[in-house]
Design a protein around this motif. Structure first.
Motif, PDB file in Angstrom:
ATOM      1  N   ASP A 120     -13.459   4.230  -3.499  1.00  0.00           N
ATOM      2  CA  ASP A 120     -12.431   4.053  -2.468  1.00  0.00           C
ATOM      3  C   ASP A 120     -12.996   4.322  -1.075  1.00  0.00           C
ATOM      4  OD1 ASP A 120     -10.526   3.364  -4.302  1.00  0.00           O
ATOM      5  OD2 ASP A 120      -9.731   5.399  -4.505  1.00  0.00           O
TER       6      ASP A 120
ATOM      7  N   LYS B 286     -13.188   1.663   1.970  1.00  0.00           N
ATOM      8  CA  LYS B 286     -12.600   1.963   3.267  1.00  0.00           C
ATOM      9  C   LYS B 286     -13.626   1.810   4.383  1.00  0.00           C
ATOM     10  CE  LYS B 286      -9.935   5.488   5.722  1.00  0.00           C
ATOM     11  NZ  LYS B 286      -9.352   6.857   5.656  1.00  0.00           N
TER      12      LYS B 286
ATOM     13  N   SER C 135     -14.305  -1.918   4.933  1.00  0.00           N
ATOM     14  CA  SER C 135     -13.175  -2.586   5.579  1.00  0.00           C
ATOM     15  C   SER C 135     -13.088  -2.239   7.058  1.00  0.00           C
ATOM     16  CB  SER C 135     -11.868  -2.214   4.875  1.00  0.00           C
ATOM     17  OG  SER C 135     -11.589  -0.834   5.010  1.00  0.00           O
ATOM     18  N   THR C 136     -13.551  -1.040   7.420  1.00  0.00           N
ATOM     19  CA  THR C 136     -13.570  -0.634   8.833  1.00  0.00           C
ATOM     20  C   THR C 136     -14.459  -1.543   9.664  1.00  0.00           C
ATOM     21  OG1 THR C 136     -13.218   1.673   8.193  1.00  0.00           O
ATOM     22  CG2 THR C 136     -14.063   1.283  10.403  1.00  0.00           C
TER      23      THR C 136
END
Length: 319
Positions: A232, A236, A239-240
């Motif tokens: 996860d 994350k 995706s940032t």
């Protein structure tokens, strides 16, 4: 002996897209649509970042710099291009041409610099998350933003003097939609070797340095993300960076095509293609950046939805 008119012509004629004069009106429609999207999108982002306290963070300050840069960059060229396409207003004064040249090259350099700063921002956020807010304080952000702008101004100002010193005796028709440095210099019957060398040097100093910093930043980011134990957390972190990577692709892809086709394409790439790509280079990033950041950045999406919902509720209550 060259007279004053030959040294400094009163005006130039911007001829638009050479070879495609008959379809200028059709070319203008996508240009106009993209420009409207760029202006509305970037103004919307600037308003959102200014109004929403939750967006008063380093990442969004850099995004505001990018939006402001994009607005100036596309507004320096597209309104004049549309005047050429729609009203055949091709004339541009000599000094006005130099001013346009200054803004175009300064803010394309600024665009590259801000993308580099955003890569460094992601590097600090992912590699040093506990020290993020202590490293990227507001004074630091203001200073690096000003230095990036100053770098562009100081490196581009010599273009103006190098162009102004040339004698112009090969006509005054520029086969372009805007006053690009070398497009203007090619009208001179003087020695433009210094202009060409300095232009290449500036491209390497700005583009080369920024791309190197971006590459190093993402190499370090990738090493850090791969070492994360949680899937996860890796998701994350990736995706940032997604929106920023898209912005880099939109900005540098047409720039690389234009740069290499000019120097190595020879006569294989038609002039009309050069001019269209040169316009896309200045129009595509301002158009796509607010769209990509609006779609890919969760906090921006949340703020937009909240504003739209509150305005809808206000209308409902008023009825």
């Amino acid at each position: 002996m060259l007279n004053k008119t030959e040294l400094n012509p009163a005006s130039f004629l911007l001829n638009g897209v050479p070879g495609l004069e008959d379809i200028h009106i059709w070319i203008s429609f996508p240009f106009c649509f993209m420009y409207v999207v760029a202006v509305v999108g970037n103004c919307g982002l600037l308003y959102l970042i200014h109004q929403e306290d939750s967006l008063h963070k380093p990442m969004y300050y850099f995004l505001a710099m990018l939006s402001l840069t994009d607005l100036v960059m596309c507004s320096s060229t597209i309104p004049k291009a549309l005047c050429i396409f729609w009203f055949h207003l091709k004339k541009i004064g000599f000094d006005e041409c130099l001013v346009q040249m200054f803004f175009i090259h300064t803010f394309t350099g600024m665009e590259s610099g801000v993308l580099m700063l955003m890569a460094l921002d992601h590097y600090v956020a992912i590699c040093y998350p506990l020290h993020y807010l202590t490293i990227l304080t507001n004074p630091v952000i203001a200073k690096v933003g000003f230095v990036t702008f100053l770098r562009g101004v100081l490196l581009i100002i010599p273009f103006i003097f190098l162009t102004k010193r040339l004698p112009y005796c090969r006509g005054n028709i520029i086969h372009h939609t805007y006053c690009d440095h070398m497009s203007v210099a090619k009208l001179s019957c003087g020695n433009v070797k210094i202009n060409a060398i300095y232009g290449l040097m500036v491209a390497l100093l700005i583009g080369g340095f920024d791309i190197l910093c971006i590459t190093v930043s993402y190499t370090m980011i990738l090493q850090t993300v791969v070492s994360l134990s949680s899937a996860d957390a890796r998701q994350k972190a990736f995706s940032t960076c997604t929106a920023h990577i898209c912005a880099i692709v939109f900005s540098y892809s047409p720039a690389f095509f234009s740069f290499f086709s000019h120097r190595f394409g020879g006569h294989t790439v038609p002039p009309s293609c050069h001019i269209i790509v040169a316009n896309i280079y200045l129009l595509l990033p301002p158009t796509m950046n607010p769209v990509v950041y609006g779609v890919k950045t969760k906090q921006i999406r949340v703020c937009i939805v909240r504003i739209l919902s509150s305005s809808k509720d206000t209308k409902t209550h008023s009825v």
